[in-house]
Structure formats: C-alpha cells, structure tokens
Design an enzyme around this catalytic site. Structure first.
Site, mmCIF file in Angstrom:
data_model
loop_
_atom_site.group_PDB
_atom_site.id
_atom_site.type_symbol
_atom_site.label_atom_id
_atom_site.label_comp_id
_atom_site.label_asym_id
_atom_site.label_seq_id
_atom_site.Cartn_x
_atom_site.Cartn_y
_atom_site.Cartn_z
ATOM 1 N N GLN A 1 7.511 39.460 74.867
ATOM 2 C CA GLN A 1 8.595 39.454 75.837
ATOM 3 C C GLN A 1 8.511 40.876 76.458
ATOM 4 O O GLN A 1 8.297 41.992 75.882
ATOM 5 C CB GLN A 1 9.833 39.182 75.268
ATOM 6 N N CYS B 1 14.698 52.820 94.612
ATOM 7 C CA CYS B 1 13.117 52.983 94.737
ATOM 8 C C CYS B 1 12.484 53.260 96.046
ATOM 9 O O CYS B 1 12.721 52.527 97.085
ATOM 10 C CB CYS B 1 12.510 51.924 93.960
ATOM 11 N N CYS C 1 12.326 29.601 83.038
ATOM 12 C CA CYS C 1 12.166 30.806 83.907
ATOM 13 C C CYS C 1 12.140 30.485 85.265
ATOM 14 O O CYS C 1 11.929 31.209 86.352
ATOM 15 C CB CYS C 1 10.963 31.612 83.531
#
Length: 503
Positions: free
Chosen positions: A335, A121, A460
């Site tokens: 999600q 990227c 998470c």
C-alpha cells in the site's frame, strides 16, 4: 486496494461516467456562428436545444466528478468543468457538446466556493498527479463522500445511502506516499524526474512533490544529481528522442523501518559506470539498503520488465503494518499510504465481525495483507490471487509472521470457490479487493452460489462498486455498512469498504 492496480499516479482515471477528453474539434454537424457574442447566440437558440463549441454558458456546480472535475447541469444535461468546485457559479466556454454531456472550461468564477484555496504545488494542474489541491481538505472529504453517494444513486438506484458512515480522513493530508515511480528525461541539458502531463507526452518535473514523503523526494533528487554528475544518459531526451540507458527511478521508503530502496529501470542490462554509480549513490543517500536494476527494453507503458538484478545491498527492505512485518522486494506490492491502510484494514475487520470460528476467503488477495490482518480473528483464511509473484510473496509474508491458519492459492476465485464448496468448504465470510474494473461477473455468480453470510467489498472505484453491489443485492444481499476512506488526499480517488449481509 493493492498496489498492482495502480500503474501510474497520473493515469488513475476510471471510465465510469466521465466525459471523454476535451477536444478542440467542432462537434459534428455544427456551423460556426459569427458576428454576435456567444452568450447571445445561446439565448437565440434557447428552444433549439443545441450548443456549439465556443458558446458561453452559466453553470451552478453541484458536486465533484470521479476525476475531480466540477459537475453541474445545463438544460438537464451534465456539464463537466475541470477546476470548478461544488457550490460555485461558473461562466464557462463550451469545449465539447455531445448528446448526453457537455464539456466546458472556466471563463470566470461568478460565485466562489468558501472551500477554494490556492494549491501549494507549483505544477498542480500540469503534472496530472493531483486533481483537487485547490479544494480545502474539509471540502475534499465532503466531495468524496458525495462521489460515493452519487455512484450508489446512479448505478444502484439507492437515493439515500443511510448505511454510509463519515469518511475516514487524515490528520495531515500531505507527505503520505511511501513510493515514487518517476520517468527520467532531459530538459535543457538537465536530467529531470517526473510524470507525463495530463493528456500529454511531455514530462513534468515534480521535484519536491508535497504528497510524497520528504525522504522519497530527497532520494529522487539526489539520484538525479548523481546521474547528472556521472553523465549517465537517460532513456528519453525530449529534444532528441530515445538515447540512453535509464528510463525510470523507483524509490520506496519504509515508514517504520526508515530504510530506503532504489530501483533503476533500464533499457538494457548494460549500465555504464555501474560500480561508480553505486558508490556515489551510497555516499549521497545514507538510508539506502538496496539498489536494484530492472530491465525493460520494450516500448510500453508498463514501468517494469520481467528481469530484476540486485546490484548492491539487501534483496528487500523491511516494513510493518500494525504487528505485521513484511520484506519488500523491488516489485513487491504494498500500500502507498501506510497510515490510512491501517484504518482500511481495521474497517474490513469490523465489517467481517469475526469471532475466531469463521472460515474466510480473501479474493483478489494480492500479497495477502488483508488475509494476514484478519488471520488472528478467524479459524481459517484462504487467499486467492492470479498473479504468481504475488502468491509467492503472500506465502513468504505468512511464514514471516507465523500465520499458520492462512494459505494462499494461485488461480481465479470464480474457479476455486465452486470447487472448494463441492469438496465441503463453505466460507462464512468472503473478502474481495478487486482492481478498478470491479468484480468479474463469474466471480459474483460464484459468490451468489456459495452464499456466504457476509461479503466485504473493498473498492477503489465507487462506480463499479455500486454496479456490483446492485447485482449482489438482486441476488439476496443487503448493504449493512459503507465506510469511505481517503487513501489519497489531494486526488479525486476514494476508497470504500462495503458490508453486504445475506438476507
């Protein structure tokens, strides 16, 4: 992890044991040293246990930190170096020297990791959305496993996490995000869509982001071009301040339905050239089935306001996970990586070990996806969620999928659990999927009083996960399984499912 816990990709950072942001200010009490190289100055102070900003040190990187930085040690003090990878030997310049940690930046890589690659990227390291694109995917999975192990060692006192299974990764760790939530701004008379850079208020254009689904990228770019061609002002001009109407564009792609949803977040209910805008968007993006406008006039970091108006098409798009069907309104929680979500929910099902006779509580249930996934294997499932809109969505999802043995309640688990137990309802299994801050202490107390046979923790944030597990273990539970799952490749985030069984 349900989507409301994620406000912006570029701000998914935990407090945990991360170092504070690098600072150029000299550490309090230090004096500038002049006339000799920094490396020699450090050697001169070998016994003084003191570092100054600007000193050069040599550090061997041991592991990844929770924000993707390399972590090593210098004089028994943790050193955090952005961009460094496990196994590397780094010559680094000290940028922060505190009593319990050191912040530094790479001067030279003296020994390179075999897993170091060139990030594909062009704005990697600038936009803040990804932290570890420069690490091979094999290296990423190894690093994330070590993040989980380190958290349990540091916060739960478990030095050898024997119950941990190999992390569940992706076959193709790109193009996985089904949703983009991008700020709009003007840059050299051109509209750009992107994220605010790391520790910056400057908007970074992320056109063609490699972790977003190509259809999402395509829709973002076409929307930007339509707004440009119609000369509709965006809310923020980086040179002239706040001027226009449209603040944010939110695009969601249905992996299974192949439907596209577009939401324009505006500063007011007035939207110039609205009919013309809708017509041009429909012509440019054939997959569109829904265009909405969300109004957020407040100067806040929150993306959405309270009012959403449908300006064309259907109220929501369809999507599915396994045999579950969903209708997703613009603000519905879902999600972000559907492919890995199936692995996550299956890991929860395996941990719950349901036979069809159990009663289950799904705490912090969001829109009820985990509870709905488990319903065919349980006698009864009760979901608890404090957000009204999420509870309504959960009830709609249950009706849509014919899950008659699932019910959803608005409130807090620490309040409802004791009340249910007092009335004779004692769950066999409790599932909890809290935000990054972890379980509320009152909820853990309620769990220990309720004494379910199995407690399945979906997390998470490995740091808060390990801290909470320590409390539960002290209350009579033991860890039987830890299953890490890579929900967000190229980032430092790692999900985990932990099974705790009552002794």
């Amino acid at each position: 992890m349900n989507e409301p816990k994620e406000s912006n990709r570029s701000t998914n950072k935990t407090k945990g044991h991360q170092p504070p942001t690098n600072s150029k200010k000299r550490h309090s009490g230090t004096k500038p040293s002049v006339g000799r190289p920094a490396a020699l100055r450090v050697q001169d102070r070998e016994h003084a246990e003191e570092l100054h900003i600007g000193d050069t040190i040599i550090v061997t990187i041991k592991r990844l930190g929770i924000n993707g930085e390399g972590v090593g040690y210098y004089r028994r003090k943790a050193v955090f170096i952005v961009g460094a990878l496990p196994g590397e030997v780094i010559k680094a310049k000290v940028t922060r020297a505190e009593s319990n940690f050191i912040g530094a930046e790479i001067v030279q890589i003296e020994k390179r990791s075999p897993h170091r690659i060139d990030a594909p990227c062009p704005v990697f390291g600038i936009c803040g959305g990804c932290q570890i694109q420069h690490l091979s995917y094999e290296g990423q999975l190894q690093g994330k496993e070590e993040i989980v192990r380190e958290a349990f060692s540091r916060f739960a006192g478990i030095q050898d996490l024997k119950k941990m299974k190999p992390i569940l990764g992706m076959e193709h760790p790109w193009d996985y995000r089904n949703k983009a939530q991008l700020q709009l701004g003007m840059q050299k008379e051109q509209i750009i869509a992107g994220l605010y850079g790391t520790d910056s208020h400057k908007l970074v254009d992320i056109t063609g982001c490699p972790i977003q689904h190509p259809k999402v990228n395509e829709a973002v770019d076409k929307t930007r071009k339509v707004l440009q061609s119609l000369n509709i002002p965006v809310h923020k001009d980086q040179d002239r301040g706040n001027l226009g109407w449209i603040r944010t564009i939110v695009v969601r792609w249905g992996f299974q339905s192949e439907q596209l949803q577009l939401t324009l977040v505006t500063a007011s209910e007035k939207l110039p050239k609205r009919d013309l805008l809708v017509r041009e968007l429909r012509l440019a993006i054939p997959e569109l089935v829904s265009i909405s406008m969300n109004v957020n006039p407040k100067n806040t970091s929150l993306v959405f306001g309270n009012k959403t108006l449908l300006i064309w098409g259907e109220e929501g798009i369809r999507e599915s996970l396994g045999d579950l069907e969903f209708t997703l309104s613009p603000r519905a929680f879902f999600q972000l990586n559907p492919l890995q979500t199936v692995k996550l929910y299956e890991s929860v099902r395996v941990a719950a070990a349901l036979t069809g006779q159990e009663t289950v509580v799904d705490a912090y249930c969001g829109t009820g996806t985990i509870g709905l996934w488990l319903a065919p294997y349980a006698r009864e499932v009760r979901g608890i969620e404090s957000i009204t809109e999420a509870v309504l969505d959960a009830k709609d999802n249950a009706a849509l999928n014919g899950r008659s043995n699932v019910s959803f309640y608005e409130g807090y688990a620490e309040d409802l659990l004791p009340r249910w137990v007092k009335n004779g309802f004692s769950p066999d299994v409790i599932i909890a999927d809290p935000p990054r801050t972890g379980l509320h202490p009152s909820f853990m107390e309620a769990v220990l009083r309720t004494k379910p046979k199995r407690f399945v923790y979906v997390s998470c944030n490995p740091s808060t996960l390990a801290k909470d597990c320590k409390v539960l273990m002290e209350g009579g539970y033991s860890i039987e399984m830890v299953q890490p799952i890579d929900m967000f490749p190229q980032t430092s985030q790692v999900e985990a499912v932990v099974l705790l069984v009552r002794n």
